[in-house]
Scaffold this motif. Structure first.
Motif, short mmCIF file in Angstrom:
data_model
loop_
_atom_site.label_atom_id
_atom_site.label_comp_id
_atom_site.label_asym_id
_atom_site.label_seq_id
_atom_site.Cartn_x
_atom_site.Cartn_y
_atom_site.Cartn_z
N ASP A 371 -4.18 8.11 8.93
CA ASP A 371 -5.38 7.45 8.41
C ASP A 371 -5.05 6.59 7.20
N LEU A 372 -4.14 7.08 6.39
CA LEU A 372 -3.73 6.35 5.19
C LEU A 372 -3.07 5.02 5.57
N GLU A 373 -2.16 5.07 6.55
CA GLU A 373 -1.49 3.85 6.98
C GLU A 373 -2.44 2.90 7.68
N ASN A 374 -3.31 3.44 8.54
CA ASN A 374 -4.25 2.60 9.28
C ASN A 374 -5.25 1.92 8.35
N LEU A 375 -5.62 2.59 7.28
CA LEU A 375 -6.55 1.99 6.31
C LEU A 375 -5.95 0.72 5.72
N ALA A 376 -4.66 0.77 5.37
CA ALA A 376 -4.01 -0.41 4.79
C ALA A 376 -3.86 -1.53 5.81
N LEU A 377 -3.63 -1.18 7.07
CA LEU A 377 -3.42 -2.19 8.11
C LEU A 377 -4.69 -2.96 8.45
N THR A 378 -5.85 -2.50 8.00
CA THR A 378 -7.10 -3.21 8.29
C THR A 378 -7.26 -4.47 7.45
N TYR A 379 -6.47 -4.61 6.39
CA TYR A 379 -6.59 -5.77 5.50
C TYR A 379 -5.80 -6.95 6.07
N PRO A 380 -6.34 -8.17 5.98
CA PRO A 380 -5.62 -9.35 6.50
C PRO A 380 -4.35 -9.62 5.70
N GLY A 381 -3.31 -10.03 6.40
CA GLY A 381 -2.05 -10.33 5.74
C GLY A 381 -1.11 -9.15 5.62
N VAL A 382 -1.58 -7.95 5.95
CA VAL A 382 -0.73 -6.75 5.87
C VAL A 382 0.11 -6.67 7.15
N ARG A 392 1.98 10.85 -0.92
CA ARG A 392 1.65 10.60 -2.32
C ARG A 392 1.81 9.13 -2.70
N GLU A 393 2.46 8.35 -1.84
CA GLU A 393 2.63 6.91 -2.11
C GLU A 393 2.45 6.15 -0.81
N LEU A 394 1.80 4.99 -0.91
CA LEU A 394 1.58 4.12 0.24
C LEU A 394 2.27 2.78 -0.04
N ARG A 395 3.27 2.46 0.78
CA ARG A 395 3.99 1.19 0.65
C ARG A 395 3.37 0.21 1.64
N VAL A 396 2.90 -0.93 1.15
CA VAL A 396 2.24 -1.94 1.98
C VAL A 396 3.07 -3.21 1.93
N ILE A 397 3.56 -3.65 3.08
CA ILE A 397 4.37 -4.88 3.17
C ILE A 397 3.48 -5.99 3.72
N VAL A 398 3.38 -7.09 2.97
CA VAL A 398 2.48 -8.18 3.35
C VAL A 398 3.28 -9.42 3.75
N GLU A 399 2.61 -10.32 4.49
CA GLU A 399 3.23 -11.58 4.88
C GLU A 399 3.17 -12.57 3.71
N SER A 400 4.32 -13.08 3.31
CA SER A 400 4.40 -13.90 2.10
C SER A 400 3.64 -15.22 2.24
N ASP A 401 3.54 -15.75 3.49
CA ASP A 401 2.85 -17.03 3.65
C ASP A 401 1.33 -16.88 3.70
N ARG A 402 0.84 -15.66 3.83
CA ARG A 402 -0.61 -15.43 3.87
C ARG A 402 -1.15 -14.77 2.61
N VAL A 403 -0.29 -14.08 1.87
CA VAL A 403 -0.73 -13.35 0.66
C VAL A 403 0.09 -13.84 -0.53
N SER A 404 -0.58 -14.35 -1.55
CA SER A 404 0.11 -14.82 -2.76
C SER A 404 0.36 -13.66 -3.72
N ASP A 405 1.07 -13.98 -4.81
CA ASP A 405 1.35 -12.94 -5.80
C ASP A 405 0.07 -12.40 -6.43
N SER A 406 -0.85 -13.31 -6.75
CA SER A 406 -2.12 -12.87 -7.34
C SER A 406 -2.95 -12.07 -6.34
#
Length: 444
Positions: A371-382, A392-406
């Motif tokens: 559930d923890l992983e699926n929750l993060a995958l619902t966001y665009p760009g993830v 205890r920690e959730l690592r989320v890897i995003v697509e650099s061309d869709r998600v900026s640093d901010s």
């Protein structure tokens, strides 16, 4: 006659002298008055000159302002407002930068001190970890006794189950009977009663009810004794006898497989140490830590949560308002009004989240991770999400061309907030968003 004439002559002479003195003073006053009049006239002339100069200066100033307004195409009021806005904006920017610097410095120091205090508190507390089960195995000398326990047409076992509220499972397991109940107190009463019945050999419904009732009274005395021993060992004084009894009942309750009394004792010790480190009252903190879960052992079933019920019980028996508030607020169900309340909440989390303290069913644990992983995958760009360190920690890897640093900062905050509002978990979960730019080319 001659003497009188002389006296008159002397008197006339003195009068003349006084008249001359008076005349001289009058002449001096007249002269001074004329001088004052001259000074007054001079001052009046100077005042007139000053007034003329001021009038001329005001005219020059007005003329100067008109020229400036003509050059800048702004009125004096508009120019003043622009200057004020400029200064306000500059001051606001500087204030924000200074505020952020102060916050970062304070957060760094606060985190360092908080970690130090928590680690020292945990290191100084050595608590046993007791995992409770929902069954008790009662060993028998031989399988022949099983028939006596069951009785004719099962009347003995039904009487025993009715009197204790415990399920007796008599199966093919050699020389053993399983006592099953979610309530450890009932299981203990059933175990002791069964032990006495087997030892006595007289097993029938009337005897079963008598032994169970006697055992129940004995357990009640034992509960009070456990409570008294606990408060003496912790050095807590002046506790109402009903609260002492409730503390004793904790010995026969568990929370997520963790013995409730062991958990409460550990929280009490942690609270006392942490309060001492922070320069607060350790006795009050220890008292609140011991009583924070008394709502989990109610005498009557209620719809209130254990925190609110515990607060109500503590208030009923005259506990300190700080203790009452800490009990009710340790799951954020009421507002924290005293400084010890967040300490009780933190120590409760430390004790419950410690490895080995509580037990989760494997399927529930795996489902929570998914559930923890699926929750993060619902966001665009993830692109990918991994729950690590036992969730205890959730690592989320995003697509650099869709998600900026901010956007990464915003995404990390939003995921953490969604986890906090939608999921139930022990301790805390760290959300780390990783944005990596990769440039790939192939040389042929």
């Amino acid at each position: 006659m001659l003497d009188r004439n002389r006296k008159l002559s002397d008197s006339e002479l003195r009068i003349k002298q006084k008249e001359q003195g008076i005349n001289q003073r009058m002449d001096s006053l007249d002269k001074q008055g004329k001088e004052n009049e001259a000074i007054k006239e001079n001052l009046n002339r100077q005042i007139e000159v000053v007034n003329q100069k001021r009038t001329e200066l005001e005219k020059h100033q007005e003329e100067h302002i008109r020229r400036l307004e003509k050059i800048s195409a702004l009125t004096a009021e508009e120019a003043k407002n622009q200057l004020i806005e400029s200064l306000k904006s500059e001051a606001h920017t500087q204030a924000l930068a200074l505020q952020q610097e102060i916050i970062d410095d304070a957060r760094q120091k606060a985190n360092k001190e908080a970690r130090k205090i928590i680690i020292q508190s945990i290191q100084r507390t050595a608590a046993e970890q007791a995992i409770e089960n929902s069954i008790t195995v009662f060993n028998l000398e031989s399988d022949e006794i099983k028939g006596q326990i069951i009785g004719r047409e099962g009347r003995n076992i039904r009487a025993l189950e009715a009197a204790t509220g415990v399920d007796l499972i008599v199966d093919d397991t050699p020389e053993a009977i399983v006592l099953s109940s979610f309530d450890p107190l009932r299981r203990e009463i059933a175990r002791l009663a069964l032990q006495r019945l087997v030892a006595d050999g007289r097993i029938h419904p009337a005897r079963i009810e008598e032994v169970v009732e006697k055992t129940r009274r004995q357990i009640e005395e034992q509960v009070v004794e456990i409570g008294e021993r606990t408060v003496i060992e912790l050095g807590i004084h002046g506790l109402h006898k009903e609260l002492v009894r409730i503390v004793g009942k904790m010995r026969f309750r568990s929370s997520y497989g963790q013995n409730l009394l062991m958990h409460s004792r550990e929280v009490a010790n942690l609270c006392a140490i942490m309060a001492s480190e922070l320069g607060m009252n350790p006795k009050l903190a220890k008292r609140a830590g011991l009583l924070h879960d008394i709502g989990k052992v109610p005498d009557e079933e209620t719809e209130l949560s254990h925190a609110l019920l515990g607060m109500k019980i503590a208030e009923k028996y005259g506990e300190n308002p700080a203790v009452v508030n800490a009990i009710g607020a340790h799951h954020d169900e009421v507002e924290m009004q005293y400084v010890i309340a967040p300490i009780i909440q933190a120590c409760d989390a430390i004790s419950g989240a410690r490895p080995g303290a509580r037990r989760e069913i494997m399927q529930q644990y795996i489902q929570r991770i998914k559930d923890l992983e699926n929750l993060a995958l619902t966001y665009p760009g993830v692109e990918k999400a991994y729950a690590i360190q036992a969730g205890r920690e959730l690592r989320v890897i995003v697509e650099s061309d869709r998600v900026s640093d901010s956007d990464s900062d915003k995404l990390s905050f939003e995921i953490a907030q969604k986890i906090q509002t939608e999921m139930t978990y022990p301790g805390q979960i760290k959300v780390t968003v990783i944005r990596e730019k990769r440039a790939v080319n192939v040389a042929r």
